[in-house]
Enzyme design. Structure first.
Site, mmCIF file in Angstrom:
data_model
loop_
_atom_site.group_PDB
_atom_site.id
_atom_site.type_symbol
_atom_site.label_atom_id
_atom_site.label_comp_id
_atom_site.label_asym_id
_atom_site.label_seq_id
_atom_site.Cartn_x
_atom_site.Cartn_y
_atom_site.Cartn_z
ATOM 1 N N PRO A 13 0.827 -1.215 0.000
ATOM 2 C CG PRO A 13 -0.149 -1.161 2.128
ATOM 3 C CD PRO A 13 0.674 -2.014 1.216
ATOM 4 C CG ASP A 14 -0.630 4.820 -2.037
ATOM 5 O OD1 ASP A 14 -1.455 4.522 -1.150
ATOM 6 O OD2 ASP A 14 -0.961 5.458 -3.054
ATOM 7 C CG PHE A 15 2.654 7.383 2.988
ATOM 8 C CD1 PHE A 15 2.837 6.192 3.663
ATOM 9 C CD2 PHE A 15 3.603 8.378 3.136
ATOM 10 C CE1 PHE A 15 3.942 5.990 4.465
ATOM 11 C CE2 PHE A 15 4.717 8.194 3.934
ATOM 12 C CZ PHE A 15 4.890 6.998 4.600
ATOM 13 N NE ARG A 16 0.491 12.517 1.671
ATOM 14 C CZ ARG A 16 1.775 12.218 1.850
ATOM 15 N NH1 ARG A 16 2.356 11.332 1.053
ATOM 16 N NH2 ARG A 16 2.484 12.786 2.794
ATOM 17 C CG ASP A 72 9.372 -1.050 -2.431
ATOM 18 O OD1 ASP A 72 10.412 -0.940 -3.127
ATOM 19 O OD2 ASP A 72 8.265 -0.619 -2.813
HETATM 20 P P1 CNA Z 1 1.928 8.707 -1.541
HETATM 21 O O1 CNA Z 1 1.868 10.029 -0.891
HETATM 22 O O2 CNA Z 1 1.146 7.615 -0.947
HETATM 23 O O3 CNA Z 1 1.469 8.927 -3.053
HETATM 24 C C1 CNA Z 1 1.339 7.860 -3.949
HETATM 25 C C2 CNA Z 1 0.770 8.398 -5.253
HETATM 26 O O4 CNA Z 1 0.747 7.342 -6.179
HETATM 27 C C3 CNA Z 1 -0.639 8.958 -5.138
HETATM 28 O O5 CNA Z 1 -0.750 10.148 -5.878
HETATM 29 C C4 CNA Z 1 -1.506 7.850 -5.747
HETATM 30 O O6 CNA Z 1 -2.657 8.348 -6.384
HETATM 31 C C5 CNA Z 1 -0.559 7.269 -6.751
HETATM 32 N N1 CNA Z 1 -0.824 5.860 -7.047
HETATM 33 C C6 CNA Z 1 -0.879 4.837 -6.165
HETATM 34 N N2 CNA Z 1 -1.079 3.672 -6.809
HETATM 35 C C7 CNA Z 1 -1.177 3.991 -8.136
HETATM 36 C C8 CNA Z 1 -1.404 3.232 -9.305
HETATM 37 N N3 CNA Z 1 -1.556 1.906 -9.262
HETATM 38 N N4 CNA Z 1 -1.461 3.875 -10.475
HETATM 39 C C9 CNA Z 1 -1.288 5.218 -10.541
HETATM 40 N N5 CNA Z 1 -1.060 5.989 -9.471
HETATM 41 C C10 CNA Z 1 -1.008 5.375 -8.274
HETATM 42 O O7 CNA Z 1 3.429 8.202 -1.691
HETATM 43 P P2 CNA Z 1 4.737 9.021 -2.061
HETATM 44 O O8 CNA Z 1 5.706 8.049 -2.555
HETATM 45 O O9 CNA Z 1 4.451 10.229 -2.846
HETATM 46 O O10 CNA Z 1 5.170 9.516 -0.605
HETATM 47 C C11 CNA Z 1 6.442 9.440 -0.225
HETATM 48 C C12 CNA Z 1 6.624 8.475 0.947
HETATM 49 C C13 CNA Z 1 5.835 7.237 0.863
HETATM 50 C C14 CNA Z 1 8.029 8.021 0.927
HETATM 51 O O11 CNA Z 1 8.728 8.627 1.942
HETATM 52 C C15 CNA Z 1 8.030 6.514 1.118
HETATM 53 O O12 CNA Z 1 9.003 6.102 2.018
HETATM 54 C C16 CNA Z 1 6.666 6.199 1.575
HETATM 55 N N6 CNA Z 1 6.156 4.864 1.256
HETATM 56 C C17 CNA Z 1 6.895 3.975 0.551
HETATM 57 C C18 CNA Z 1 6.382 2.726 0.254
HETATM 58 C C19 CNA Z 1 7.224 1.757 -0.519
HETATM 59 O O13 CNA Z 1 8.439 1.743 -0.361
HETATM 60 N N7 CNA Z 1 6.608 0.928 -1.372
HETATM 61 C C20 CNA Z 1 5.096 2.404 0.664
HETATM 62 C C21 CNA Z 1 4.352 3.339 1.404
HETATM 63 C C22 CNA Z 1 4.901 4.578 1.687
#
Ligand code: CNA
Length: 383
Positions: free
Chosen positions: A120-123, A196
């Site tokens: 999962p992402d953050f937002r 990750d």
């Molecule tokens: P965020 O703030 O959660 O933003 C993610 C963005 O990606 C959003 O605009 C979503 O709409 C978009 N999104 C998500 N899934 C999809 C998809 N399938 N298709 C198109 N768009 C999509 O995350 P950011 O990376 O901007 O924030 C930075 C943080 C999140 C970093 O410091 C990370 O360490 C942290 N993070 C990392 C992970 C990881 O390593 N996988 C997971 C969760 C959070």
């Protein structure tokens, strides 16, 4: 207390080069750095004009404008017969790449590139970590990555770390597309906020990758920075224990960059990379975390920026878009696959992904003859 270790630890820190402290924060100042175009290069082509400019240009020529999709910035190109054909963001960028006008791509990525791998992402509302933090018992979402909060109570972060530790998830098509950019000799650098480790796992070599928010690959005391064996830290965290620094008894944490902590030295490579970029690809990030978010404003204003995301973010929220800005909104895997199809890379990426993921060697990868982590010295070329 082990004094020799104390001394070597202190010496090591004294020996570090002095750099201006840049820490991670969630403040995202308005983009106020729009500079005047410094060259007229790519945007002189009608096919690279923004929608409003094309409308104006066509109005002057007595033609009408037609957008191909509400979610993309459509651009027009002249067919051999002279009629205008609407072209989407992906077609435009794909065309530039096929014409060999792009050779130094900088990729800026976030958690959205890994949602396809099940992380999962953050937002994202509903599925994002911020919407599901009740189980961590924290006062506000950012507390989980707040270094002062960690100092008082490391358990919420360690619970999350158990889920995020590399090993449970595999890279997806988007990661392999970026690796293919490298193999085609087009990737100048990838700047990722992700922790990750999936970029490395898919074979993007170390020297092409900047993990701006750190990773789980190493660990250290959060107070005195004495290194701690990463594997031992992982075992302790997985068993529900707090790894303790043998020097100062502070809690050890994986070297993931928290709010208020310094970014890794490698991050400062951006000062050389971004001015050299001739295409910026921004993928799966909300551009809410500074200083990372502002990196996207440091390419020349004439350099095309392609946003692949579910929604417009950062400078792409403004209207009109900057002259060389393009976006494709929707699921990232779909958009990336469309671009790969335009480039004629789709089956090559699938072969690479299948062979890498199954451990078979059917795919002959010129940049990686040895397995998971490839050497960047050899790349093939698309030209
Ligand atoms: P965020 O703030 O959660 O933003 C993610 C963005 O990606 C959003 O605009 C979503 O709409 C978009 N999104 C998500 N899934 C999809 C998809 N399938 N298709 C198109 N768009 C999509 O995350 P950011 O990376 O901007 O924030 C930075 C943080 C999140 C970093 O410091 C990370 O360490 C942290 N993070 C990392 C992970 C990881 O390593 N996988 C997971 C969760 C959070």
């Amino acid at each position: 207390m082990n004094m020799s270790k104390a001394k070597s630890s202190r010496d090591r820190r004294i020996a570090l080069p002095v750099v201006t402290r840049v820490t991670r924060s969630s403040i995202n100042p308005q983009d106020s750095r729009r500079s005047k175009p410094t060259d007229s290069g790519l945007v002189d082509d009608l096919s690279l004009m923004s929608v409003s400019e094309q409308q104006a240009s066509l109005a002057r020529k007595g033609k009408s404008y037609q957008s191909s999709s509400p979610s993309t910035k459509a651009v027009l190109s002249s067919s051999p017969s002279g009629s205008s054909v609407p072209r989407g963001a992906l077609e435009t960028i794909g065309r530039l790449m096929k014409l060999g006008r792009v050779r130094n791509i900088v990729v800026v990525a976030g958690a959205g590139i890994s949602t396809g791998s099940g992380i999962p992402d953050f937002r994202t509302p509903g599925t994002g970590l911020y919407a599901n933090l009740a189980k961590y018992d924290i006062p506000y979402p950012e507390a989980i990555f707040n270094i002062d909060y960690f100092s008082d109570n490391p358990h919420p972060f360690f619970s999350l770390a158990k889920e995020l530790y590399p090993g449970h998830h595999r890279p997806n098509y988007v990661h392999y597309f970026i690796r293919m950019l490298h193999q085609k000799g087009l990737l100048l650098r990838m700047y990722t906020q992700n922790i990750d480790g999936l970029e490395k796992l898919c074979g993007i070599p170390d020297d092409k990758l900047v993990e701006a928010h750190g990773s789980f690959a190493t660990a250290a005391c959060h107070l005195c920075y004495t290194p701690y064996p990463a594997e031992e830290a992982k075992q302790a965290i997985m068993n529900g224990n707090v790894p303790i620094c043998t020097f100062c008894a502070g809690a050890v944490k994986p070297n993931v960059v928290f709010f208020g902590e310094d970014l890794p030295e490698k991050y400062f490579q951006h000062a050389q990379d971004f001015p050299k970029a001739d295409l910026l690809m921004i993928m799966g990030t909300s551009l809410k975390i500074e200083p990372f978010a502002s990196l996207v404003n440091t390419v020349k204003s004439t350099v095309p920026r392609l946003l692949l995301n579910r929604d417009p973010v950062g400078p792409f929220e403004r209207r009109p878009l900057r002259r060389a800005d393009y976006m494709e909104l929707g699921d990232l895997s779909d958009s990336v696959q469309k671009l790969a199809e335009i480039l004629g890379w789709h089956s090559e990426i699938q072969d690479l992904m299948n062979s890498h993921e199954t451990g078979l060697c059917s795919y002959t990868d010129p940049s990686n003859s040895s397995g998971e982590n490839s050497d960047s010295s050899e790349t093939d070329s698309m030209h």
